[in-house]
Motif scaffolding. Structure first.
Motif, PDB file in Angstrom:
ATOM      1  N   ILE A  36      38.507  31.670  63.268  1.00 43.47           N
ATOM      2  CA  ILE A  36      38.195  30.431  63.996  1.00 43.47           C
ATOM      3  C   ILE A  36      38.428  29.212  63.115  1.00 43.47           C
ATOM      4  CG2 ILE A  36      36.316  29.128  65.059  1.00 43.47           C
ATOM      5  CD1 ILE A  36      35.163  31.782  66.030  1.00 43.47           C
ATOM      6  N   LEU A  37      38.050  29.322  61.831  1.00 48.33           N
ATOM      7  CA  LEU A  37      38.278  28.208  60.902  1.00 48.33           C
ATOM      8  C   LEU A  37      39.770  27.950  60.712  1.00 48.33           C
ATOM      9  CD1 LEU A  37      37.129  26.146  58.899  1.00 48.33           C
ATOM     10  CD2 LEU A  37      37.155  27.950  57.154  1.00 48.33           C
ATOM     11  N   GLU A  38      40.557  29.015  60.574  1.00 45.70           N
ATOM     12  CA  GLU A  38      42.001  28.853  60.412  1.00 45.70           C
ATOM     13  C   GLU A  38      42.623  28.231  61.654  1.00 45.70           C
ATOM     14  OE1 GLU A  38      43.427  32.717  59.533  1.00 45.70           O
ATOM     15  OE2 GLU A  38      42.725  32.714  57.445  1.00 45.70           O
ATOM     16  N   ILE A  39      42.178  28.663  62.833  1.00 43.12           N
ATOM     17  CA  ILE A  39      42.715  28.103  64.075  1.00 43.12           C
ATOM     18  C   ILE A  39      42.383  26.618  64.177  1.00 43.12           C
ATOM     19  CG2 ILE A  39      42.505  28.165  66.592  1.00 43.12           C
ATOM     20  CD1 ILE A  39      42.039  31.168  66.372  1.00 43.12           C
ATOM     21  N   THR A  40      41.139  26.256  63.815  1.00 43.23           N
ATOM     22  CA  THR A  40      40.736  24.849  63.879  1.00 43.23           C
ATOM     23  C   THR A  40      41.572  23.988  62.944  1.00 43.23           C
ATOM     24  OG1 THR A  40      38.471  25.551  64.389  1.00 43.23           O
ATOM     25  CG2 THR A  40      38.793  23.276  63.669  1.00 43.23           C
ATOM     26  N   ILE A  41      41.767  24.467  61.710  1.00 44.44           N
ATOM     27  CA  ILE A  41      42.579  23.712  60.753  1.00 44.44           C
ATOM     28  C   ILE A  41      44.027  23.620  61.234  1.00 44.44           C
ATOM     29  CG2 ILE A  41      43.466  23.705  58.399  1.00 44.44           C
ATOM     30  CD1 ILE A  41      40.861  25.021  57.514  1.00 44.44           C
ATOM     31  N   GLY A  42      44.546  24.710  61.780  1.00 45.61           N
ATOM     32  CA  GLY A  42      45.918  24.695  62.276  1.00 45.61           C
ATOM     33  C   GLY A  42      46.124  23.701  63.403  1.00 45.61           C
ATOM     34  N   TYR A 112      45.099  35.571  69.745  1.00 48.40           N
ATOM     35  CA  TYR A 112      44.954  35.605  68.290  1.00 48.40           C
ATOM     36  C   TYR A 112      44.420  36.938  67.790  1.00 48.40           C
ATOM     37  CZ  TYR A 112      45.800  30.589  68.058  1.00 48.40           C
ATOM     38  OH  TYR A 112      46.377  29.347  68.127  1.00 48.40           O
ATOM     39  N   LEU A 113      43.912  37.778  68.672  1.00 49.92           N
ATOM     40  CA  LEU A 113      43.363  39.063  68.237  1.00 49.92           C
ATOM     41  C   LEU A 113      44.417  39.992  67.680  1.00 49.92           C
ATOM     42  CD1 LEU A 113      40.904  39.783  71.197  1.00 49.92           C
ATOM     43  CD2 LEU A 113      40.338  38.877  68.941  1.00 49.92           C
ATOM     44  N   VAL A 114      45.659  39.885  68.136  1.00 49.62           N
ATOM     45  CA  VAL A 114      46.698  40.848  67.765  1.00 49.62           C
ATOM     46  C   VAL A 114      47.650  40.303  66.714  1.00 49.62           C
ATOM     47  CG1 VAL A 114      46.589  41.971  70.003  1.00 49.62           C
ATOM     48  CG2 VAL A 114      48.174  40.081  69.663  1.00 49.62           C
ATOM     49  N   LEU A 258      50.311  26.754  68.511  1.00 48.05           N
ATOM     50  CA  LEU A 258      50.062  27.423  67.236  1.00 48.05           C
ATOM     51  C   LEU A 258      50.313  28.923  67.327  1.00 48.05           C
ATOM     52  CD1 LEU A 258      49.063  27.335  64.317  1.00 48.05           C
ATOM     53  CD2 LEU A 258      46.715  27.495  65.188  1.00 48.05           C
ATOM     54  N   VAL A 259      49.865  29.568  68.400  1.00 54.22           N
ATOM     55  CA  VAL A 259      50.054  31.008  68.530  1.00 54.22           C
ATOM     56  C   VAL A 259      51.529  31.339  68.718  1.00 54.22           C
ATOM     57  CG1 VAL A 259      49.759  31.222  71.036  1.00 54.22           C
ATOM     58  CG2 VAL A 259      49.064  33.082  69.573  1.00 54.22           C
ATOM     59  N   SER A 260      52.286  30.477  69.396  1.00 54.06           N
ATOM     60  CA  SER A 260      53.723  30.699  69.528  1.00 54.06           C
ATOM     61  C   SER A 260      54.422  30.587  68.178  1.00 54.06           C
ATOM     62  CB  SER A 260      54.317  29.692  70.525  1.00 54.06           C
ATOM     63  OG  SER A 260      53.738  29.839  71.802  1.00 54.06           O
TER      64      SER A 260
END
Length: 286
Positions: A36-42, A112-114, A258-260
């Motif tokens: 979650i922290l990485e996603i927020t920063i991204g 993001y789980l996979v 970001l996920v793409s």
């Protein structure tokens, strides 16, 4: 008073196993919080880069007051949207109107789980990781269509229809570009031959371009912004939204971007293995 030693050992074993289960449950939260922290920063970095690059192209200053170099501008905007009034259309379907943004965000977050950030840094090591991502991303158009229909607005409904049609259309080439179903196997296969011959970017350049274009269309970025065409549909399916619900759409857009980007890196750019074996002094894999 006689105490049976076997009963004491049994009680101690049960208490010890229960303690370890609690500790394991707490330890399992750490990777999730890290993700979650990485996603927020991204997301913060992507928003900041987009605004800075757009400002440079348009010869503007861009964000500069919220934090160093304006990096915290996205947090300031999110706080502002949280404090705004949540307006509801008087003649719309309130249930569909309220559930639509949540479906859009949850479907992206589950992707993001996979994603493997390392050989053992993946929350759900599934053999069908890529197809699970495509299946989960197929749920997002349903939320957009629900939002457009529930708004009781012809512009919103047209935007929802466009978003659903565009997403479904570009999922077909997105699926055809996938070389394998296991993300870990894809990264390991690219790490065997180094930078020049290992990356799928050089093996499948057409597939890389098609996947990149399809990802941009899935994220509704330029020039694939038909669902949100300002000159035609005001703001598309987001026209009637305000406050936290509008912020959820805004967040889902950048989470999807970001996920793409992460999937492009895993599938075509070597994933976490950046090995340039042609030059030994630049070999980062060892």
């Amino acid at each position: 008073m006689i105490i049976d030693t076997t009963e004491v050992q049994t009680i101690n074993s049960f208490s010890t196993s229960g303690f370890f289960k609690e500790v394991y449950g707490l330890i399992w939260i750490i990777p999730i919080l890290t993700l979650i922290l990485e996603i927020t920063i991204g997301v913060l970095v992507i928003v900041w880069l987009e605004r800075e690059i757009s400002a440079a192209i348009q010869q503007r200053i861009g964000p500069e007051y919220a934090g160093p170099l304006g990096i915290l501008q996205a947090i300031a905007d999110g706080t502002k949207l949280l404090l705004k009034e949540d307006l509801l259309p008087s003649r719309g379907d309130i249930r569909l109107f309220s559930v639509g943004p949540s479906i859009a965000v949850i479907s992206v977050l589950l992707s993001y789980l996979v994603i493997p950030f390392g050989y053992r840094l993946v929350l759900a090591d599934l053999g069908i990781g890529v197809f699970l991502w495509i299946a989960i991303s197929s749920i997002a158009p349903i939320g957009l269509l629900m939002s457009g229909y529930g708004s009781n607005n012809k512009y919103s409904f047209s935007g929802g229809l466009r978003a659903a049609a565009q997403s479904i259309s570009y999922e077909i080439p997105l699926t055809l570009c996938v070389l394998s179903i296991s993300l870990l196997d894809i990264v390991e296969a690219q790490s065997k031959y180094g930078f020049w011959w290992g990356w799928n970017l050089w093996r499948q350049p057409i597939g890389f371009l098609v996947f990149l274009i399809s990802s941009l269309a899935e994220c509704e970025r330029l020039p694939f912004d038909l669902p949100e065409a300002e000159e035609e549909l005001v703001a598309g399916y987001q026209t009637e939204y305000s406050g936290i619900k509008y912020a959820l759409f805004y967040l889902a857009s950048y989470l999807n971007l970001l996920v793409s980007s992460l999937f492009v890196t895993v599938l075509y750019l070597g994933g976490w293995n950046f090995s340039i074996r042609t030059y030994p002094f630049l070999n980062f894999s060892e």
